[in-house]
Structures are given as C-alpha cells and as structure tokens.
Write an enzyme that holds these catalytic residues in place. Sequence first.
Site, PDB file in Angstrom:
ATOM      1  N   THR A  92       0.871  -1.181   0.000  1.00 33.34           N
ATOM      2  CA  THR A  92       0.000   0.000   0.000  1.00 33.34           C
ATOM      3  C   THR A  92       0.907   1.229   0.000  1.00 33.34           C
ATOM      4  OG1 THR A  92       0.020   0.400   2.382  1.00 33.34           O
ATOM      5  CG2 THR A  92      -1.513  -1.255   1.586  1.00 33.34           C
ATOM      6  N   GLU A 113      13.459  -3.348  -0.757  1.00 35.95           N
ATOM      7  CA  GLU A 113      14.201  -3.114  -1.997  1.00 35.95           C
ATOM      8  C   GLU A 113      13.419  -2.247  -2.968  1.00 35.95           C
ATOM      9  OE1 GLU A 113      16.605  -2.494  -4.177  1.00 35.95           O
ATOM     10  OE2 GLU A 113      17.612  -4.367  -3.675  1.00 35.95           O
ATOM     11  N   VAL A 130      13.288   1.910  -3.711  1.00 36.38           N
ATOM     12  CA  VAL A 130      14.135   2.662  -4.643  1.00 36.38           C
ATOM     13  C   VAL A 130      14.283   1.853  -5.933  1.00 36.38           C
ATOM     14  CG1 VAL A 130      16.402   3.716  -5.016  1.00 36.38           C
ATOM     15  CG2 VAL A 130      15.456   3.601  -2.706  1.00 36.38           C
ATOM     16  N   ALA A 158      12.038   0.531  -7.936  1.00 32.17           N
ATOM     17  CA  ALA A 158      11.095  -0.591  -8.112  1.00 32.17           C
ATOM     18  C   ALA A 158      11.828  -1.929  -7.989  1.00 32.17           C
ATOM     19  CB  ALA A 158      10.347  -0.450  -9.428  1.00 32.17           C
ATOM     20  N   GLY A 203       0.113   3.912 -14.835  1.00 34.18           N
ATOM     21  CA  GLY A 203       0.457   3.305 -13.532  1.00 34.18           C
ATOM     22  C   GLY A 203       1.894   3.539 -13.095  1.00 34.18           C
ATOM     23  N   ASP A 248       9.162  12.459  -3.821  1.00 37.01           N
ATOM     24  CA  ASP A 248       9.386  11.020  -3.877  1.00 37.01           C
ATOM     25  C   ASP A 248      10.866  10.712  -4.117  1.00 37.01           C
ATOM     26  OD1 ASP A 248       8.195   8.371  -3.871  1.00 37.01           O
ATOM     27  OD2 ASP A 248       8.891   8.292  -5.954  1.00 37.01           O
ATOM     28  N   LYS A 286      13.698   8.760  -1.759  1.00 34.43           N
ATOM     29  CA  LYS A 286      14.530   7.652  -2.242  1.00 34.43           C
ATOM     30  C   LYS A 286      16.007   7.901  -1.969  1.00 34.43           C
ATOM     31  CE  LYS A 286      11.348   6.143  -5.820  1.00 34.43           C
ATOM     32  NZ  LYS A 286      10.932   6.352  -7.209  1.00 34.43           N
TER      33      LYS A 286
END
Length: 821
Positions: free
Chosen positions: A555, A606, A609, A611, A664, A678, A682
Amino acid sequence: MQVLKFGGTSVANAENIEKVMAIVKDKLSKEILIVIVSALGGTTDALLECGKLAASGDEIYKEKLQEIEQRHIAAVKELIPVQHQSALLSLVKKMCNEIEDLCNGIFLVNELSNRTIDKLLSYGESLSSQIITAALVAKGIECKWVDARAIIKTNSNFGNASVDFQTTNANVRELLKQANVNLLIVPGFVASDSKNITTTLGRGGSDYTAAIFAAAADASALEIWTDVSGMMTADPRWVANAKIISSISYQEAMELSHFGAKVIYPPTIQPALNKDIPIWIKNTFAKDEYGTVIKSNAENDGNIIRGISSINNIALLSLEGSGMVGVPGFSKRLFESLSNASINVILITQGSSEHSICVGVEVGNAERAKQVIDHAFSGEIAMERVEPLIVEKDLSIVALVGDHMKSHPGISGKMFGALGKNGVNVRAIAQGSSERNISAVINTADVRKAINVLHEEFFETSYKQINIFIAGAGNVGSKLLRQLHQQQLFLRDHLRLQVRVVGIANSKKSVIRNEGIDLSNWEESLAQAEDSNIEKFVSEIIERNLRNSVFVDVTASEKVAAVYEGLLQKAVSVVACNKIACSSSYAHYKRLKELSHEFNASFLFETNVGAGLPVIGTLTDLLRSGDNVQNIEAVLSGTLNFVFNNYDGKRLFADVVRQAQDEGYTEPDPRLDLSGKDVMRKIMILAREAGEKMEMDDIVNNSFMPESCMGGSVENFYAEMKKHEQHFKDLYESAVRNNSKLKFVASYHNAPGGNGGLKASVGLQHIAPEQDLYHLYGKDNVVLFYTDRYKEQPLVVKGAGAGADVTASGVFADIMRAARV
Ligand code: ADP
Ligand code: ASP
Ligand code: MG
C-alpha cells in the site's frame, strides 16, 4: 503368548468393538492370548465429571449418568443377539445402579476423595470388559473375564498407585496356570491394594496393565491397538505432516511418552524393556498397517532426531539467591521438600553460577510447591540470602528426542536457531546427561508454532512453509498475487518452499485462511470477506502465530506503515514497497532496523528505490564486503523520466503527466513525484542505507514546479499545469538549446561540498550526451555508485524503475529473501 490392549476409541461403540473382535479372532491360536481393554472412549472422563458435579451439589450428574448407561446398553443391544442379552443387560444395569449409588453418596457428603474417584472410574473398564467378553462368547469364541483387581496389587496411592510386582507377577503366573481357555479378557487401568480396595494406575493406565501382564507372563509381544498407525514424529493433531516411526528404541519411546506423546502411557515401557518384549503400536482402524515397534536395537531411519513432543500446563519454579553459591545441600533440600509433598519434578536446570535452580512442575502443584519451598528456606529468606520462590505459569515444555544426538554436534544450535527465528522465547533449557533429549520451556501460546517449526527443521527437509500476509490488493498487490500463483509449483519443486498466502487485506476487508487462500480466485474470497481494518488484520496475524510469517505491505498507507513495529516484535518479517516507514524520521527507521535484528525477522524494502531494480541489495553488498560509498548520482523517478522523455513541447506537459498516471507509473498522488518529494525520499533511504543519519530537511530540493500547482486537489494540479505550459516549454527549450536532455537528478555526497554543508540534493539538470545519465529511456532509473573501489567508473544499476509488474517482482524477491533467512 501375546498380550493385546485396545484403547478407548477402539472400543468406543459396537461398530468399533466388532473390529476389535475381528483382530482378536485372527490372533487366536493354541497359545494363550490376553486382551486388555479400556473403557468405552470418553467414559472415564464422563464418570469423573459426574463425581465432581455430585460433590459440588449439582444434580445434573444424574442426567449424565443416564447417558453413560444408555451408551453401554446400546452397545450391548447392537453386539449381542436379543435372546442372549438379558444376563448382560442386568449386569450392566446393576453396575450402573452401583455408580448411581456411589454418586448419590458423593452428593450427600459433598466430598470426593481420590479413593472414591478410583472406585467410580473403575466401572468404566469393568463395564467395557464385561460387554466385550459377552460379545465374544456370543460369537462362539471361548473366553474368560478376569478381574484385574484380584491380580494387580498396588499400594494405596489412589489415583496413581504403585504396583507390588512380586505379588502381581505371582498372581499372573497363577492365573495362567489355572487358565482353562486360551483367551482372557481383562479390564485395564484398575487394580487393588492389600486390603482389596480398588485403586487405579493413573490416566491412560490400561497400557500399563497390558505391560504388567506381558512382563509377568514373559509374552513374546505386547500390542497396543489404538486410533493411529503408530508412534509418530509429533502429535498428529498438531503437526499435519507428522510421520510414523516404524522402529524406535525403548529409551526413545520412553522419553517421547514422558514428554507428552500420549500414544503410550510412560510407565508401560519399563516392564517390557526389563523382559526385552517388543511393543507394537497398531491401528484398530487400519489393522494391516505396519505400525511402530518399540524394541532394543531398533533400526534407525537415518534421522538423528526421532520425535518431538510437548507437555502443557507447566509451571517454572526458580529458587535464586547469592546465599546458594558454593553451599552444598541446597538442591537436596529443594528436592526433598518437593518429594515430601509428592510433587513430581518434570525438568531441572541449574546455571553454572549456582546462583539459581529452576524446576518445572505441573501447574496444579505450583502453589503447594511454593508453600513447601518457602517454608523449607524460611530461614534463608528471612536473612535475604535466598529470594522467595518465583513461580511462572502458562508454560509448556517441548522436547526433541533421539538416541544418537550425543554423537552429533549442532542439534541444540539448530533447535534454538529455528525457535529464535520464529520469535519463540525460550525460558529454560534442559538436556539430560544421556543426551537423548533436549527440552525447552516456552510460553504455552507458542507451542503449536514451536512444534511445527521444529518438525519442519528436523523432519521436513523436503519443504519449508512460508506464510504470507498481504496488505494492499491494488495495482502492485494484484500483480504480486498473480506472480505468486504462477510460481507456487516452481518454488515447491525447485526451492522446496511451500508458499502460502494466508491473508489478504485491502482498506475495507480482509480474508484469512489458515490453509492458504486459493490464488486462482482470491478476488472473490476478498470480496466476500467481512469488513476489517489493518489493526484487526495484524492482530489476527499475531494470534495465528504461524511459523515463517511474512507481512507484505503493497500500500502507500501511513496506517499500514505504522504496524511494522508490532509485527517485527513478534518475529514476523516485513517486506514493504510502501516508502513511508523508511522515509519517516531517522529514529523510526533505525528502530525498525534494530527490531528486525533483535527479533531475527527480516525488514526488507528493496522496491522503495528503483522498483524491482537491485539498488538497495547492491548497496548492501558493497558495504558488507567492506567498500565505502563516496557519491551517489541517480535518476530515481520513473515518472519524471517518463514525463521528460515524452515531453517535447508539442503535447501539453499536463497531458504527458496524465499519461504517466494512467499507465500506472506514478505514486497514487502524482504530486509526490512531480514535486520531487518522492525522489527526496529515495535518495534519503539510499543515504541512510549507506550509514548516513539523514532527515528530509537535510536534502535540498530545487523544484521545477510552479508553486500554485502543488496546492489543492489533484484536478487543480492538472489545471494549474495547463496554465503554466509556457514554463514547462521554456524548461524544455533551454535544454534543447544546450544540446541536452532534462533529467531530474538526485545526488548524495559523503563529503559535502556546496549546498551549505548538506549532503544530498534533488533537482532538474541539463544532461549532455557524454554524461552517464543521458541514455535513459521510457521510465528507466539509473543509479551510479561511486565508491572506494568504483572510483573513476561507477557501479551502475539501470533499468525499468517503475510499473506494477516490476515492483511486484521486486517485492516477490524480498519475500524469498525473508523466507530463506
Ligand atoms: P487410546 O485410547 O487408544 O489409549 P490415546 O488417545 O491414549 O489412545 O492415544 C492415542 C492418541 O495419541 C492419538 O490419537 C494421537 O492423537 C495422540 N498422540 C500424541 N502424540 C502422539 C505421537 N507422537 N504419535 C502418535 N500419536 C500421538
Ligand atoms: N480409561 C482410562 C483413562 O481414560 C485408562 C485408559 O484408557 O488407558 O484414563
Ligand atoms: Mg492411551
């Protein structure tokens, strides 16, 4: 000569008794066969309940007695042809009247002594043995009923009498000498003292009756017929994969039964061992199965550990004090006072400092033990040389048993390692000097998990079960579930992992299935589930206390991030793609890392950062192997990269952002990406992983967004971007003029230069074709690690850095990492 014993389930009703009779019939030969029987399953408990109800003045015992009578009469009617029923029916009724008289007496005097209990309970075996004898006779099988009370003589310790073997053995031999038939039917469990008052041999004691007869008669074999196909590696009611042990030594069987393997009553083994009589455990309901043989020189199946057992209702008594060190006689006095109070000690440990002695006893004895021990040491307690006895309850013992442990180092390491990894706290440890058993005292709430963990560790080399709980069933969650579903067979066959998704929750509902959710239609299961919330979901995870539990947060919710702490403390691993926890205050991030360490549970993120790209993993490996990070340069926003790679001043900037959201690649709230926040999170996470104590305020954000875009709703954000199209166009054109591309770059410098001493910054830059960051397409991310070892040429991690599928696969990889710890 052979002795057969049939337990309570085997003789529970007429249908089962028919099976028993068939087995007995098959065994008949010229030799004498002795058959010991238990009461009809549950009768002993029912009689005891009646006695207790009567003693407490509750007349309901009369109804319960009716039920007992009806059950026995029903068995008679089914087993014996009508014309032969009357004698047995009147005997059964007579005995039931006696039981009622006895209970009425108990009711009147409001008292139930151990002596009266023995008398009351003895009717269970008397009834069953008479019924079975008559049923055999009705079948034309010649046999004789033997009154065990006249044969087995004991002392007067009612409830758990000790056998006078000399007299008993002589009685058995005399009985056999006199026997004029080949089949003797004997009630188990019951005996009598020297004054012929009825005694019993302890709950489960029919097994013992059988062993006493077998040893006295020098039987060639003793067969215990029950409702399982042998002694198993663990209690089959608790461990689904428990396996039958085909052959086991007397000593191992003794330890297992002593530590709770109910399948055989512990005292049973000694008489058989003395005479070297093999004991078979066989299944009345699967009579052709091999079962277990308990004997000397038992063949080993190669397993060092033969079985795991457990006892509940244990209390731990600790006697501590500096006055005990080096003073002889303390333990003698402790054990003497327990023994004088007839309190059985189940487990003993003493630290080498001699500062404390710890003993495990049945919880029912704990209060009395405290009285007698505090009394015995009252002098020392008054002088404060010894503390008053400490009593801890709600404990259990789990024991690993195997004759060959002593020649194999590392068993206890493996045992406690496995328990530790699953958050099972060990309160005390004991290992017999025979090294045939290692036992640990743990909380009763952890027993089921502990036994399953140990069983998996020692017996199920083939599979390890992973229990997954997923919070979030949106974009990434559903992809993850699909991947898990696709991989389940592969993981089982190739990695020996049995991966089960036990729980799935979204913001409104949650579904939990202990056996694992069918992943082919989890959507339906979740849709039909009850309303729930994350706190409820978490408390259900903790309550279930399953081994190898992994909680997965897919989430972006703050509420979900708040539950990690509680889970890690229960040794549940946490895998998060949610960045909130790791980008919250440094103190919180650190605390989660420490909890993970302290409770041996993984905390992996993991996908925070890049994906699915191995960014944090690569960094961790560098640091673990002794390298040192100097700088990190990175493009960490798949969204911003997508936007700047697709924006060419012809389409509206706002439309390109909208496309990124539709496909997405953005955070649920795209402003988090566009504002650079964001990316700040990261780079902060990377810096923290590199050892930097960093907060968000320590990062310079050179935002390119006009301020008016960032207030209000998401729709306002799109509208405002349209108004500022010229601003975005200018940004683009100035880069083109410079023969560069726009990249939103994050950097971290271990030794800060500019930026007012701050070590990290994010912002839009013009990147020329010769620079490493230039060749980035679509939604790619790139991270350049400049380290002591990678000084001139950085270590580069590059690839798709956004998208539900790659993020899900990164989460999947973290789950596998957590599972294989
Ligand atoms: P009976 O009435 O035949 O004496 P018990 O109920 O006393 O039977 O013992 C059999 C039961 O013991 C089994 O049904 C099983 O649930 C339980 N049990 C506990 N531990 C073990 C074990 N290690 N192996 C087999 N059975 C066990
Ligand atoms: N009927 C007794 C009991 O339930 C003895 C036995 O079945 O072994 O304890
Ligand atoms: Mg039994």
